[in-house]
Design an enzyme around this catalytic site. Structure first.
Site, PDB file in Angstrom:
ATOM      1  N   ASP A  43       0.849  -1.192   0.000  1.00  0.00           N
ATOM      2  CA  ASP A  43       0.000   0.000   0.000  1.00  0.00           C
ATOM      3  C   ASP A  43       0.889   1.249   0.000  1.00  0.00           C
ATOM      4  O   ASP A  43       2.110   1.145  -0.047  1.00  0.00           O
ATOM      5  CB  ASP A  43      -0.924  -0.018   1.229  1.00  0.00           C
ATOM      6  CG  ASP A  43      -0.140   0.145   2.513  1.00  0.00           C
ATOM      7  OD1 ASP A  43       0.986  -0.372   2.585  1.00  0.00           O
ATOM      8  OD2 ASP A  43      -0.639   0.802   3.450  1.00  0.00           O
ATOM      9  N   HIS A  46       2.769  -8.763  -3.850  1.00  0.00           N
ATOM     10  CA  HIS A  46       1.603  -7.908  -3.646  1.00  0.00           C
ATOM     11  C   HIS A  46       2.078  -6.473  -3.450  1.00  0.00           C
ATOM     12  O   HIS A  46       2.665  -6.136  -2.415  1.00  0.00           O
ATOM     13  CB  HIS A  46       0.830  -8.382  -2.417  1.00  0.00           C
ATOM     14  CG  HIS A  46      -0.369  -7.525  -2.103  1.00  0.00           C
ATOM     15  ND1 HIS A  46      -1.566  -7.681  -2.745  1.00  0.00           N
ATOM     16  CD2 HIS A  46      -0.527  -6.496  -1.251  1.00  0.00           C
ATOM     17  CE1 HIS A  46      -2.427  -6.791  -2.285  1.00  0.00           C
ATOM     18  NE2 HIS A  46      -1.818  -6.051  -1.381  1.00  0.00           N
ATOM     19  N   ASP A  65       2.586 -17.546  -4.876  1.00  0.00           N
ATOM     20  CA  ASP A  65       3.219 -16.411  -5.576  1.00  0.00           C
ATOM     21  C   ASP A  65       2.185 -15.723  -6.458  1.00  0.00           C
ATOM     22  O   ASP A  65       2.203 -15.835  -7.677  1.00  0.00           O
ATOM     23  CB  ASP A  65       4.407 -16.936  -6.391  1.00  0.00           C
ATOM     24  CG  ASP A  65       5.235 -15.802  -6.995  1.00  0.00           C
ATOM     25  OD1 ASP A  65       4.952 -14.621  -6.691  1.00  0.00           O
ATOM     26  OD2 ASP A  65       6.165 -16.112  -7.768  1.00  0.00           O
ATOM     27  N   GLU A 115       3.399 -10.181   0.171  1.00  0.00           N
ATOM     28  CA  GLU A 115       3.547  -8.727   0.103  1.00  0.00           C
ATOM     29  C   GLU A 115       5.016  -8.327   0.292  1.00  0.00           C
ATOM     30  O   GLU A 115       5.836  -9.115   0.779  1.00  0.00           O
ATOM     31  CB  GLU A 115       2.686  -8.072   1.202  1.00  0.00           C
ATOM     32  CG  GLU A 115       2.543  -6.561   1.043  1.00  0.00           C
ATOM     33  CD  GLU A 115       1.406  -5.955   1.864  1.00  0.00           C
ATOM     34  OE1 GLU A 115       0.673  -6.703   2.531  1.00  0.00           O
ATOM     35  OE2 GLU A 115       1.256  -4.717   1.828  1.00  0.00           O
TER      36      GLU A 115
END
Ligand SMILES: *[C@@H]1O[C@H](CO)[C@@H](O)[C@H](O)[C@H]1NC(C)=O
Ligand SMILES: *[C@@H]1O[C@H](CO)[C@@H](O)[C@H](O)[C@H]1NC(C)=O
Ligand SMILES: *[C@@H]1O[C@H](CO)[C@@H](O)[C@H](O)[C@H]1NC(C)=O
Ligand SMILES: *[C@@H]1O[C@H](CO)[C@@H](O)[C@H](O)[C@H]1NC(C)=O
Ligand SMILES: *[C@@H]1O[C@H](CO)[C@@H](O)[C@H](O)[C@H]1NC(C)=O
Ligand SMILES: *[C@@H]1O[C@H](CO)[C@@H](O)[C@H](O)[C@H]1NC(C)=O
Ligand SMILES: *[C@@H]1O[C@H](CO)[C@@H](O)[C@H](O)[C@H]1NC(C)=O
Ligand SMILES: *[C@@H]1O[C@H](CO)[C@@H](O)[C@H](O)[C@H]1NC(C)=O
Ligand SMILES: *[C@@H]1O[C@H](CO)[C@@H](O)[C@H](O)[C@H]1NC(C)=O
Ligand SMILES: *[C@@H]1O[C@H](CO)[C@@H](O)[C@H](O)[C@H]1NC(C)=O
Ligand SMILES: *[C@@H]1O[C@H](CO)[C@@H](O)[C@H](O)[C@H]1NC(C)=O
Ligand SMILES: *[C@@H]1O[C@H](CO)[C@@H](O)[C@H](O)[C@H]1NC(C)=O
Ligand SMILES: [Ca+2]
Ligand SMILES: [Ca+2]
Length: 778
Positions: free
Chosen positions: A362, A701, A749, A758
């Site tokens: 993020d 991620h 994955d 992530e």
């Protein structure tokens, strides 16, 4: 860790093709997992009556249309604005799950060619699907794939038909929507012989693991690149490896010291991936592990000349539209803070909180996680100032960052980018009182716990294109103590390079410490979660007080900090309280950081020998985990929490520090063996570090690197590390394919597997410290 960062995606208008999730390599034998998986729910049809076989049942339109040749046909007037003045829509009783993947198919035509919008609106959140398709007079099949940013129950699928250039007859049929079907997934576990795929140091331990379902020794051979046998011997059967459920043997070829590339090990029918033996085997990774931080930077354009053209991007969050942040960032709006803090906390100032590193997949910025990450980089530098035979290689000009050749070691420049952000998060002196537990209190000098978007953004999102409101969250004692600790550390390291900055850091640190002492229990609550960011909640800040006091004492030598640190319960706590298994330490448990620095950095503390002994005892505790008969992979883990790779690496930092302090080669060898795990000596024969080894991570991620969802964005750069196996994995791909997995095998994955795959700055900083240390052993 980013464990609480349940990240999500609105892939607005994303048409994409999925890579085969089975990461199989041609020519390699594939061992299927021997656990029995429950059936995957499959992918039933989500749309009712999408082929219009039951008249218009389930659909509504404006204007009203009629069924013709199995298609729903509507006469759309000309001139109406694009949007939903004319539409065909259906609502489905189905939860669109964030980070899952859906495909919508339909066939459509129009008597007058024009573009229509296909959407799944869910106000006030962004639509999970919002794309444009061009209609022509010939019926054409369309297929759209999207990955939701937001959980949307009972969502609507809508064809917005406004904007036709002339009256048009639009016909739509064969509407179908399904969730991704992963039922064919087979986990790839690589060759049965698992090695560090990057390689081994000539003067280091060299151990590999063979999965073989027997308890008898077999012969192994080490082959050079030219296929000659360099060494051979017998495997040592170990029995069952508890974490993977595999029956394993180990192979020790430590006595081979000859440099070379392209070595392979063979045993039985198995052949390992190739690897190198070289004293420079970790040198490139030492730099790449730090370049990850440059590429996570906020508030600065990423330079193609430094990062490579595929990673170049505009400055993120500098309030150039559509960005709303991070130059004048307000406090959280009351309608959200009521959820986060159960009371209408806010503030009436804004702060300029540009810079820093994006936390993980993020683009939030969290002080407690930024704190430990910057601290580990500073520790990597400071180690080279105090440990015999360790020299700083990450000097000025050693890294591809904008501050190369500014006279300051580049590792310090990189840390400074985050530290400047941390300082900006401090509540200004003389600020008006803020609400806490029903009272207005003076929070000046404390530090805002975090800042992030007020809603999740899609994968991918370029930070310069993020239109969300960015908000400061409530100050916390923990964040203040992080700034106190890291500010004190920075003051030490920058003193010789920039005394003004050094003073600024120390001033912020002492102010933050005083404010934390005055307000010792403003805790970040778990309820401040999922409003566009993770909580990073922490109910115990005694360890943060200990770390801050220790660092301030090491920097200033002042009695007040010595008194506080020696009076802290952690100072004489059991080693298993100070250093936990499997964490070592983490963003919320920082007492170990204090002890590592008190042991390493010269001071007049009277119980220095006891602190050194505490670090050695901690290392012994980790050695016992590594040497457990049920541990076939030499990893310092006996459980696999979210981000387990960072736990192993933090444990290695403790064991490596024990070697630095004692010169005892046992610790050195143990630490180096621990590094092998993340580079492929694991049950999946998988390198969790991008670009390193043969079978390395592809689909981390991250909003920056969501190539799997959109081939316009790159895969992660070399040196980016996946969080790794998570025995409590839960996200859409993990829920489909990891049911019943053995802990070390709980990894997939997949870009949407935020719980196993992530990237995060506090994991990257653990990697950076450890490979910096390992490179120094070459
Ligand atoms: C077909 O539509 C009717 C309403 O017109 C509805 O009652 C019925 O349940 C529908 N049948 C199916 C199979 O959906
Ligand atoms: C859908 O996308 C279009 C163009 O990309 C944009 O103008 C519109 O605002 C979006 N709609 C919503 C509801 O976000
Ligand atoms: C979704 O629709 C079902 C069936 O109409 C209804 O029972 C449920 O309450 C709805 N859920 C939400 C969150 O609106
Ligand atoms: C969409 O069409 C493709 C190609 O015909 C097909 O493979 C796929 O299963 C379809 N998906 C849905 C959700 O109907
Ligand atoms: C391994 O051996 C056990 C016990 O002999 C047997 O039950 C199991 O099926 C074997 N597994 C494989 C993969 O051969
Ligand atoms: C290392 O030990 C193995 C097995 O004990 C032996 O076969 C090999 O020759 C030795 N290699 C070297 C380089 O000493
Ligand atoms: C090795 O391969 C041969 C031929 O493919 C096979 O018959 C044998 O069972 C294999 N041995 C092991 C230990 O897997
Ligand atoms: C915000 O901070 C950045 C970086 O320190 C600085 O360049 C910029 O001028 C500041 N903006 C304002 C409006 O203060
Ligand atoms: C430092 O290097 C010297 C010479 O190589 C060696 O004798 C000494 O043991 C080393 N010290 C440590 C602490 O590793
Ligand atoms: C900010 O809030 C304080 C108290 O909450 C108030 O006294 C002050 O007037 C406010 N300032 C502005 C500029 O609104
Ligand atoms: C030591 O800590 C205790 C609480 O743990 C506190 O009550 C006491 O005042 C502290 N003593 C000093 C000298 O700071
Ligand atoms: C070794 O590992 C097993 C399985 O994880 C565990 O039950 C046992 O307590 C461990 N033994 C030691 C001495 O740590
Ligand atoms: Ca520099
Ligand atoms: Ca804590």
């Amino acid at each position: 860790m980013s464990a609480l960062l349940t990240t999500v995606a609105t892939i607005a208008g994303l048409l994409c093709i999925f890579a085969d999730p089975v990461n199989a390599k041609p020519g390699q034998s594939v061992q299927a997992r021997d656990v029995t998986l429950p059936p995957i729910p499959g992918s039933p049809q989500i749309i009712t009556n999408g082929a219009f076989t039951n008249a218009t049942y389930g659909w509504e339109s404006s204007p009203t249309g009629k069924i013709q040749n199995g298609l729903y046909c509507i006469t759309v007037p000309s001139g109406s604005a694009p949007g939903n003045s004319s539409y065909l829509r259906t609502t489905y009783q189905f939860l669109e799950t964030k980070n899952d993947v859906y495909t919508v198919n339909f066939t459509a035509s129009s008597s007058v060619g024009f573009d229509i919008i296909v959407q799944t609106p869910d106000p006030p959140l962004d639509p999970n699907l919002n794309t444009t398709v061009p209609l022509t007079t010939t019926p054409h099949p369309f297929s759209v794939t999207f990955s939701p940013a937001n959980q949307a129950p009972n969502a609507t699928l809508e064809f917005d038909l406004g904007g036709a250039p002339a009256e048009a007859q639009v016909c739509i049929g064969d509407v179908s929507m399904k969730r991704i079907d992963r039922s064919g997934y087979v986990q790839f576990v690589g060759p049965a012989l698992k090695v560090n795929q990057l390689g081994y140091l000539p003067q280091g331990p060299k151990v590999a693991t063979l999965v073989a379902n027997n308890t008898k020794a077999v012969t192994w051979s080490l082959l050079s690149a030219s296929d000659s046998i360099v060494a051979s011997g017998n495997t040592t059967p170990k029995g069952m490896d508890a974490a993977s459920g595999q029956v394993v043997s180990t192979i020790d070829f430590s006595n081979v010291t000859q440099d070379g590339d392209g070595y392979v090990l063979t045993a039985g029918n198995a052949t390992s991936y190739p690897f190198t033996i070289s004293s420079t085997v970790y040198d490139t990774l030492r730099q790449d592990s730090l370049l990850f931080f440059y590429q996570q930077r906020s508030g600065i354009a990423i330079d193609a000349a430094l990062a490579g053209s595929q990673y170049a991007r505009a400055a993120g969050h500098v309030q150039v539209p559509p960005n709303q942040g991070d130059v004048q960032v307000p406090c959280q709006a009351v309608h959200d803070s009521l959820i986060a803090y159960l009371e209408p906390w806010t503030c009436n100032y804004t702060l300029n909180v540009t810079q820093g590193w994006y936390d993980a997949g993020d683009q939030g910025k969290y002080v407690v996680n930024g704190g430990i990450s910057a601290a580990q980089l500073l520790m990597e530098y400071e180690r080279t100032q105090h440990i015999a035979n360790a020299t700083n290689v990450l000097v000025d000009g050693s890294l591809r960052i904008p501050e190369r050749n500014n006279g300051v070691p580049d590792i310090l420049d990189e840390a400074r980018w985050e530290i400047e952000f941390l300082l900006k998060m401090q509540v200004p002196a003389g600020s008006p009182p803020q609400l806490f537990n029903g009272s207005m209190i003076d929070m000046s000098g404390l530090v805002h716990h975090k800042m992030h978007d007020n809603q999740w953004t899609p994968l991918p999102t370029d930070p310069s294109q993020d239109p969300k409101r960015r908000e400061l969250h409530r100050p916390s004692t923990a964040a203040a103590l992080n700034v106190a600790a890291v500010g004190a550390m920075a003051a030490r390291s920058f003193a010789t390079y920039d005394s003004a900055f050094s003073q600024q850091c120390l001033q912020a640190a002492t102010t933050a410490y005083a404010a934390a002492t005055k307000n010792p229990a403003i805790l970040a609550p778990g309820t401040d979660w999922d409003l566009g960011g993770g909580a990073y909640s922490d109910d115990d800040v005694t360890d943060e007080f200990y770390w801050a006091a220790a660092e301030l004492y090491l920097t200033t030598g002042q009695q007040q900090y010595l008194t506080d640190l020696t009076n802290n319960t952690y100072h004489t706590a059991n080693v298993s309280t100070l250093f936990t298994i499997p964490d070592g330490f983490s963003w919320g448990s920082v007492a170990a950081l204090a002890q590592l620095d008190l042991a390493t950095i010269p001071s007049n503390i009277s119980n220095h020998p006891a602190i050194v002994q505490s670090v050695l005892d901690a290392a012994d505790m980790y050695l016992a985990v590594q040497r457990n008969a049920t541990n076939g992979y030499g990893v310092f883990l006996n459980s696999y929490p979210w981000g387990s790779n960072s736990n192993n690496l933090n444990d290695i930092q403790v064991v490596a520090t024990a070697f630095d302090l004692s010169g005892n080669i046992t610790y050195r060898d143990a630490a180096l063996q621990g590094v092998d795990y993340v580079l492929g000596r694991n049950a999946l024969a998988f390198s969790y570090i991008r670009g390193y080894g043969t079978n390395y991570v592809q689909n981390v991620h991250s909003r920056l690197y969501a190539h799997e969802l959109n081939d316009q964005v790159p895969q992660a750069p070399a040196g980016a590390m996946s969080g790794g196996a998570n025995e409590d994995a839960s996200d859409p791909p993990a829920d489909d394919v990891l049911q019943g997995c053995k802990p070390q095998l709980c990894h997939v994955d997949d870009v949407n597997s935020y719980s196993t795959n992530e990237v995060a700055i506090n994991w990257g900083s653990a990697l950076a410290w450890v490979v910096g240390w390992a490179a120094s052993q070459g």
